[in-house]
Design a protein around this motif. Structure first.
Motif, PDB file in Angstrom:
ATOM      1  N   TYR A  73     -53.480 -31.163  30.635  1.00 36.94           N
ATOM      2  CA  TYR A  73     -52.776 -32.136  31.348  1.00 36.94           C
ATOM      3  C   TYR A  73     -52.591 -31.904  32.824  1.00 36.94           C
ATOM      4  O   TYR A  73     -51.830 -30.728  33.301  1.00 36.94           O
ATOM      5  CB  TYR A  73     -51.758 -33.160  31.083  1.00 36.94           C
ATOM      6  N   ARG A  74     -53.340 -32.447  33.928  1.00 36.18           N
ATOM      7  CA  ARG A  74     -53.020 -32.132  34.912  1.00 36.18           C
ATOM      8  C   ARG A  74     -52.105 -32.177  36.070  1.00 36.18           C
ATOM      9  O   ARG A  74     -51.201 -31.573  36.824  1.00 36.18           O
ATOM     10  CB  ARG A  74     -54.228 -32.526  35.934  1.00 36.18           C
ATOM     11  N   ASP A  75     -51.153 -33.428  34.995  1.00 33.84           N
ATOM     12  CA  ASP A  75     -49.903 -33.546  35.936  1.00 33.84           C
ATOM     13  C   ASP A  75     -48.913 -32.783  35.806  1.00 33.84           C
ATOM     14  O   ASP A  75     -48.515 -32.522  36.055  1.00 33.84           O
ATOM     15  CB  ASP A  75     -49.498 -35.279  35.641  1.00 33.84           C
ATOM     16  N   PHE A  76     -48.677 -32.392  34.535  1.00 35.97           N
ATOM     17  CA  PHE A  76     -47.782 -31.009  33.964  1.00 35.97           C
ATOM     18  C   PHE A  76     -48.554 -29.647  34.107  1.00 35.97           C
ATOM     19  O   PHE A  76     -47.332 -28.590  34.583  1.00 35.97           O
ATOM     20  CB  PHE A  76     -47.076 -31.659  32.957  1.00 35.97           C
ATOM     21  N   GLY A  77     -49.930 -29.289  33.445  1.00 40.89           N
ATOM     22  CA  GLY A  77     -49.686 -27.946  34.091  1.00 40.89           C
ATOM     23  C   GLY A  77     -49.506 -27.320  32.387  1.00 40.89           C
ATOM     24  O   GLY A  77     -49.665 -26.092  32.358  1.00 40.89           O
ATOM     25  N   LEU A  78     -49.913 -28.360  31.192  1.00 42.46           N
ATOM     26  CA  LEU A  78     -49.066 -28.272  29.900  1.00 42.46           C
ATOM     27  C   LEU A  78     -50.264 -28.036  29.280  1.00 42.46           C
ATOM     28  O   LEU A  78     -51.193 -29.830  29.731  1.00 42.46           O
ATOM     29  CB  LEU A  78     -47.989 -28.706  29.278  1.00 42.46           C
ATOM     30  N   SER A  79     -50.547 -27.782  27.776  1.00 38.37           N
ATOM     31  CA  SER A  79     -51.292 -27.876  26.982  1.00 38.37           C
ATOM     32  C   SER A  79     -50.731 -29.583  26.437  1.00 38.37           C
ATOM     33  O   SER A  79     -49.539 -29.341  26.468  1.00 38.37           O
ATOM     34  CB  SER A  79     -51.489 -26.858  25.929  1.00 38.37           C
ATOM     35  N   GLY A  80     -51.636 -29.976  25.123  1.00 36.08           N
ATOM     36  CA  GLY A  80     -51.226 -31.641  24.859  1.00 36.08           C
ATOM     37  C   GLY A  80     -50.099 -30.557  23.795  1.00 36.08           C
ATOM     38  O   GLY A  80     -48.888 -31.498  23.637  1.00 36.08           O
ATOM     39  N   HIS A  81     -49.767 -30.040  22.595  1.00 34.60           N
ATOM     40  CA  HIS A  81     -49.283 -29.603  21.861  1.00 34.60           C
ATOM     41  C   HIS A  81     -47.660 -29.341  22.973  1.00 34.60           C
ATOM     42  O   HIS A  81     -46.470 -29.206  22.149  1.00 34.60           O
ATOM     43  CB  HIS A  81     -49.040 -28.972  20.764  1.00 34.60           C
ATOM     44  N   ILE A  82     -47.329 -28.465  23.690  1.00 34.78           N
ATOM     45  CA  ILE A  82     -46.425 -27.643  24.950  1.00 34.78           C
ATOM     46  C   ILE A  82     -45.716 -28.927  25.461  1.00 34.78           C
ATOM     47  O   ILE A  82     -44.455 -29.698  25.297  1.00 34.78           O
ATOM     48  CB  ILE A  82     -46.276 -27.289  25.200  1.00 34.78           C
ATOM     49  N   LEU A  83     -46.385 -29.682  25.728  1.00 36.50           N
ATOM     50  CA  LEU A  83     -46.088 -31.740  26.259  1.00 36.50           C
ATOM     51  C   LEU A  83     -45.369 -31.575  25.618  1.00 36.50           C
ATOM     52  O   LEU A  83     -44.029 -32.650  25.955  1.00 36.50           O
ATOM     53  CB  LEU A  83     -47.685 -31.866  27.277  1.00 36.50           C
ATOM     54  N   HIS A  88     -40.309 -34.510  23.975  1.00 35.75           N
ATOM     55  CA  HIS A  88     -39.313 -34.423  22.591  1.00 35.75           C
ATOM     56  C   HIS A  88     -37.816 -33.875  22.359  1.00 35.75           C
ATOM     57  O   HIS A  88     -37.238 -34.092  22.231  1.00 35.75           O
ATOM     58  CB  HIS A  88     -39.906 -34.444  21.394  1.00 35.75           C
ATOM     59  N   ALA A  89     -38.038 -32.807  23.707  1.00 30.06           N
ATOM     60  CA  ALA A  89     -36.806 -31.741  23.821  1.00 30.06           C
ATOM     61  C   ALA A  89     -35.505 -32.408  24.853  1.00 30.06           C
ATOM     62  O   ALA A  89     -35.024 -31.777  25.681  1.00 30.06           O
ATOM     63  CB  ALA A  89     -37.200 -30.578  23.753  1.00 30.06           C
ATOM     64  N   CYS A  90     -36.307 -33.375  26.189  1.00 29.31           N
ATOM     65  CA  CYS A  90     -35.715 -34.279  26.880  1.00 29.31           C
ATOM     66  C   CYS A  90     -36.055 -33.486  28.016  1.00 29.31           C
ATOM     67  O   CYS A  90     -34.904 -33.435  29.112  1.00 29.31           O
ATOM     68  CB  CYS A  90     -34.990 -34.934  26.834  1.00 29.31           C
ATOM     69  N   LEU A  91     -37.306 -31.776  28.053  1.00 29.47           N
ATOM     70  CA  LEU A  91     -37.188 -31.140  29.302  1.00 29.47           C
ATOM     71  C   LEU A  91     -38.157 -31.606  30.398  1.00 29.47           C
ATOM     72  O   LEU A  91     -38.009 -31.152  31.125  1.00 29.47           O
ATOM     73  CB  LEU A  91     -37.355 -29.988  28.608  1.00 29.47           C
ATOM     74  N   LEU A  92     -38.676 -33.144  30.299  1.00 26.36           N
ATOM     75  CA  LEU A  92     -39.336 -33.457  31.311  1.00 26.36           C
ATOM     76  C   LEU A  92     -38.927 -34.860  32.033  1.00 26.36           C
ATOM     77  O   LEU A  92     -38.960 -35.711  30.913  1.00 26.36           O
ATOM     78  CB  LEU A  92     -41.181 -33.275  30.665  1.00 26.36           C
ATOM     79  N   PRO A  93     -38.809 -35.124  33.138  1.00 18.83           N
ATOM     80  CA  PRO A  93     -38.020 -36.372  33.185  1.00 18.83           C
ATOM     81  C   PRO A  93     -39.298 -37.013  33.587  1.00 18.83           C
ATOM     82  O   PRO A  93     -40.280 -36.877  34.261  1.00 18.83           O
ATOM     83  CB  PRO A  93     -37.734 -35.811  34.618  1.00 18.83           C
ATOM     84  N   GLY A  94     -38.927 -38.928  33.427  1.00 21.57           N
ATOM     85  CA  GLY A  94     -39.662 -39.320  33.527  1.00 21.57           C
ATOM     86  C   GLY A  94     -41.313 -39.467  32.582  1.00 21.57           C
ATOM     87  O   GLY A  94     -41.623 -40.934  32.349  1.00 21.57           O
TER      88      GLY A  94
END
Length: 100
Positions: A73-83, A88-94
């Motif tokens: 995902y371009r917005d986060f720079g992370l792969s799907g399962h890590i995202l 789910h762990a509430c580490l990404l705000p918004g």
């Protein structure tokens, strides 16, 4: 986790792309201005002189944390399962999680 050699290869390509960026950009502008086909072929030969790995099309986006080359995902720079794990762990705000 991706193999370390593949990650290093991608970093090498990024450095080469930055190094030859200006060398590739100037002949591309010239091709549009030149009317003769023979001159266009000469300019095209200049474009082929830098290394292949310096072409921007050879770059591939990878996950920031794992180095995975797919489902990024371009917005986060992370792969799907890590995202998904981070949301789910509430580490990404918004970012909101959904379940159905």
């Amino acid at each position: 986790m991706a193999r370390k050699g593949l990650i290093q290869r991608e970093k090498k390509r990024q450095k080469l792309e930055q190094k030859y960026h200006l060398i590739r950009r100037s002949p591309k502008k010239e091709i549009g201005k030149v009317p003769l086909l023979s001159e266009k072929w000469k300019i095209h030969g200049k474009l082929q002189s830098p290394p292949r790995n310096s072409a921007p099309t050879r770059l591939h986006r990878r996950c920031f944390s794992t180095g995975r080359p797919r489902a990024n995902y371009r917005d986060f720079g992370l792969s799907g399962h890590i995202l998904r794990e981070m949301v789910h762990a509430c580490l990404l705000p918004g970012a909101t999680r959904s379940s159905w």
